[in-house]
Design an enzyme around this catalytic site. Structure first.
Site, PDB file in Angstrom:
ATOM      1  N   THR A   1       1.001  -1.293   0.056  1.00 54.70           N
ATOM      2  CA  THR A   1      -0.007  -0.052   0.032  1.00 54.70           C
ATOM      3  C   THR A   1       0.828   1.101  -0.023  1.00 54.70           C
ATOM      4  OG1 THR A   1      -1.585  -1.183   1.397  1.00 54.70           O
ATOM      5  CG2 THR A   1      -2.012   1.180   1.260  1.00 54.70           C
ATOM      6  N   LYS A  13      -7.687   1.415  -3.004  1.00 53.66           N
ATOM      7  CA  LYS A  13      -7.317   0.835  -1.681  1.00 53.66           C
ATOM      8  C   LYS A  13      -7.475   2.002  -0.670  1.00 53.66           C
ATOM      9  CE  LYS A  13      -5.094  -1.317   1.483  1.00 53.66           C
ATOM     10  NZ  LYS A  13      -5.422  -2.373   2.325  1.00 53.66           N
ATOM     11  N   LYS A  58      -1.367   5.274   8.700  1.00 56.37           N
ATOM     12  CA  LYS A  58      -0.535   5.216   7.432  1.00 56.37           C
ATOM     13  C   LYS A  58      -1.521   5.491   6.342  1.00 56.37           C
ATOM     14  CE  LYS A  58       1.628   2.416   4.017  1.00 56.37           C
ATOM     15  NZ  LYS A  58       2.144   0.903   3.524  1.00 56.37           N
TER      16      LYS A  58
HETATM   17  P1  NAD Z   1       6.012  -6.018   7.374  1.00 53.36           P
HETATM   18  O1  NAD Z   1       6.824  -4.890   8.023  1.00 53.36           O
HETATM   19  O2  NAD Z   1       5.500  -7.164   8.098  1.00 53.36           O
HETATM   20  O3  NAD Z   1       6.875  -6.465   5.983  1.00 53.36           O
HETATM   21  C1  NAD Z   1       7.641  -5.623   5.104  1.00 53.36           C
HETATM   22  C2  NAD Z   1       8.931  -6.121   4.830  1.00 53.36           C
HETATM   23  O4  NAD Z   1       9.626  -5.678   3.941  1.00 53.36           O
HETATM   24  C3  NAD Z   1       9.762  -6.592   6.039  1.00 53.36           C
HETATM   25  O5  NAD Z   1      10.141  -8.063   6.183  1.00 53.36           O
HETATM   26  C4  NAD Z   1      10.874  -5.783   5.740  1.00 53.36           C
HETATM   27  O6  NAD Z   1      12.117  -6.389   6.276  1.00 53.36           O
HETATM   28  C5  NAD Z   1      11.064  -5.833   4.344  1.00 53.36           C
HETATM   29  N1  NAD Z   1      11.608  -4.636   3.567  1.00 53.36           N
HETATM   30  C6  NAD Z   1      11.772  -3.460   4.059  1.00 53.36           C
HETATM   31  N2  NAD Z   1      12.568  -2.687   3.324  1.00 53.36           N
HETATM   32  C7  NAD Z   1      13.130  -3.569   2.425  1.00 53.36           C
HETATM   33  C8  NAD Z   1      14.040  -3.550   1.211  1.00 53.36           C
HETATM   34  N3  NAD Z   1      14.726  -2.188   0.997  1.00 53.36           N
HETATM   35  N4  NAD Z   1      14.348  -4.469   0.510  1.00 53.36           N
HETATM   36  C9  NAD Z   1      13.574  -5.404   1.146  1.00 53.36           C
HETATM   37  N5  NAD Z   1      12.761  -5.783   2.027  1.00 53.36           N
HETATM   38  C10 NAD Z   1      12.624  -4.874   2.617  1.00 53.36           C
HETATM   39  O7  NAD Z   1       4.600  -5.497   6.712  1.00 53.36           O
HETATM   40  P2  NAD Z   1       3.382  -6.215   6.189  1.00 53.36           P
HETATM   41  O8  NAD Z   1       2.219  -6.211   7.294  1.00 53.36           O
HETATM   42  O9  NAD Z   1       3.879  -7.417   5.501  1.00 53.36           O
HETATM   43  O10 NAD Z   1       2.791  -4.974   5.147  1.00 53.36           O
HETATM   44  C11 NAD Z   1       3.397  -5.062   3.697  1.00 53.36           C
HETATM   45  C12 NAD Z   1       2.416  -3.889   3.048  1.00 53.36           C
HETATM   46  O11 NAD Z   1       1.156  -4.358   2.884  1.00 53.36           O
HETATM   47  C13 NAD Z   1       2.482  -2.578   3.557  1.00 53.36           C
HETATM   48  O12 NAD Z   1       2.444  -1.580   2.386  1.00 53.36           O
HETATM   49  C14 NAD Z   1       1.026  -2.621   4.298  1.00 53.36           C
HETATM   50  O13 NAD Z   1       0.524  -1.560   4.223  1.00 53.36           O
HETATM   51  C15 NAD Z   1       0.135  -3.584   3.104  1.00 53.36           C
HETATM   52  N6  NAD Z   1      -0.875  -4.168   3.791  1.00 53.36           N
HETATM   53  C16 NAD Z   1      -0.687  -4.892   5.178  1.00 53.36           C
HETATM   54  C17 NAD Z   1      -1.919  -5.353   5.708  1.00 53.36           C
HETATM   55  C18 NAD Z   1      -1.800  -5.928   6.991  1.00 53.36           C
HETATM   56  O14 NAD Z   1      -2.757  -6.487   7.536  1.00 53.36           O
HETATM   57  N7  NAD Z   1      -0.594  -6.191   7.521  1.00 53.36           N
HETATM   58  C19 NAD Z   1      -3.066  -5.601   5.080  1.00 53.36           C
HETATM   59  C20 NAD Z   1      -3.080  -4.826   3.786  1.00 53.36           C
HETATM   60  C21 NAD Z   1      -1.994  -4.325   3.359  1.00 53.36           C
END
Ligand code: NAD
Length: 291
Positions: A87, A162, A237
């Site tokens: 997102t 979204k 966010k």
């Molecule tokens: P998260 O923090 O668990 O995962 C993000 C991952 O990206 C981490 O493992 C981090 O180490 C990795 N990362 C960061 N910078 C990086 C880089 N430069 N290179 C490689 N890896 C890198 O977050 P999440 O909950 O998995 O969410 C991910 C996305 O999905 C976000 O944009 C969030 O808004 C969206 N989202 C989350 C949910 C939810 O319920 N958690 C629901 C819908 C959408």
């Protein structure tokens, strides 16, 4: 297909595992030291992307997406698809789409709804922006990771859908929580409140599917001491992205703006960080009209 998957966190990890389980050859990269069943880990983003038919990113925000895309796009084979499921702000999605097009790649912005449970169960909803050709290339993968994919329009349209959806969600969750707190003060039983509203014109996903009152309605984070679920800071966010988009499009969104201000205060000053976004209910419970 050969798939590169970058960002294997709470969402990306189980999504990548589902692609591997379905028989695709998945190579992953994450800054953190993670291991995902069925996924071969690479030493860098470009290494995960080299030779892939599709590269999927699932990253925290638009700034990180831009950094990762700048590294990964040159490593991708012409004609391959870059699919961003994070997102992020609409401007970042469109900027990366432009870079991908310049490099002869297809691009889809495809944020998801459905949370961690949907990611693990392969039941996410994808809202996608990009060309018809790019959407068609990504659709079989959406079918494995999710149960529904809507092609919303050109690049950026998925992110637009979204943030509009989540602006409604933030507003309806607050409205549902403040109504429960009002009902308490009026002496109304919470179960009766749920029974009426969930079948009357005040119903919403926040009330019916994710009820913020413990012990009432379906199982939700309220029944688990408000452990997320969908964390209040992630809602903040998304509300921030909605207001950023509203400012750049000159759209009047007073309820979205107020919801953002309330979640900001909740996360930064009222102990809401790390709590589910439905923990707005205990916040309202403690307050009177003067705050
Ligand atoms: P998260 O923090 O668990 O995962 C993000 C991952 O990206 C981490 O493992 C981090 O180490 C990795 N990362 C960061 N910078 C990086 C880089 N430069 N290179 C490689 N890896 C890198 O977050 P999440 O909950 O998995 O969410 C991910 C996305 O999905 C976000 O944009 C969030 O808004 C969206 N989202 C989350 C949910 C939810 O319920 N958690 C629901 C819908 C959408």
């Amino acid at each position: 297909m050969k798939i590169g998957f970058i960002g294997l966190g709470n969402m990306g990890g189980p999504m990548a595992a589902n692609l591997a389980k379905a028989g695709h050859e998945v190579t992953g990269f994450d800054m953190a030291d993670v291991s995902i069943e069925g996924v071969t880990m690479a030493a860098s983003g470009p290494e995960a992307a080299a030779g892939a038919d599709a590269v999927i990113t699932m990253l925290p925000n638009g700034a990180i997406l831009r950094l990762v895309a700048a590294e990964v796009i040159p490593a991708m084979a012409k004609g391959a698809a870059l699919i961003d499921c994070s997102t992020v702000d609409v401007d970042s999605a469109r900027a990366v789409a432009g870079q991908a097009a310049d490099a002869g790649l297809m691009f889809v912005d495809a944020p998801v709804s459905g949370g961690i449970g949907g990611a693990a169960g392969g039941t996410l909803t994808f809202m996608a922006g990009g060309s018809a050709e790019a959407f068609a290339a990504a659709e079989p993968l959406f079918g494995i990771m999710g149960q529904k994919a809507v092609h919303c329009g050109e690049a950026g349209a998925g992110q637009a859908a979204k943030i509009c959806n989540n602006m409604i969600l933030g507003v309806t969750m607050i409205a549902t929580c403040e109504a429960f707190a009002l009902a308490d003060k009026l002496g109304l039983d919470r179960q009766k409140m749920f029974d009426v509203v969930s079948t009357s014109s005040g119903y919403s996903w926040s009330m019916n599917a994710y009820c913020p009152a413990p012990g009432v309605g379906p199982q939700s984070p309220a029944d688990n001491s408000y452990q997320p679920g969908f964390a209040a800071e992630l809602m903040l966010k998304d509300l921030g992205l909605s207001q950023q988009a509203a400012a750049s499009a000159d759209a009047d969104t007073p309820m979205g703006e107020l919801a953002m201000a309330l979640y900001k205060k909740f996360v930064e000053e009222e102990g809401g960080k790390g709590m589910d976004f439905s923990a707005m209910l205990p916040r309202f419970e403690k307050r009177g009209r003067a705050g």
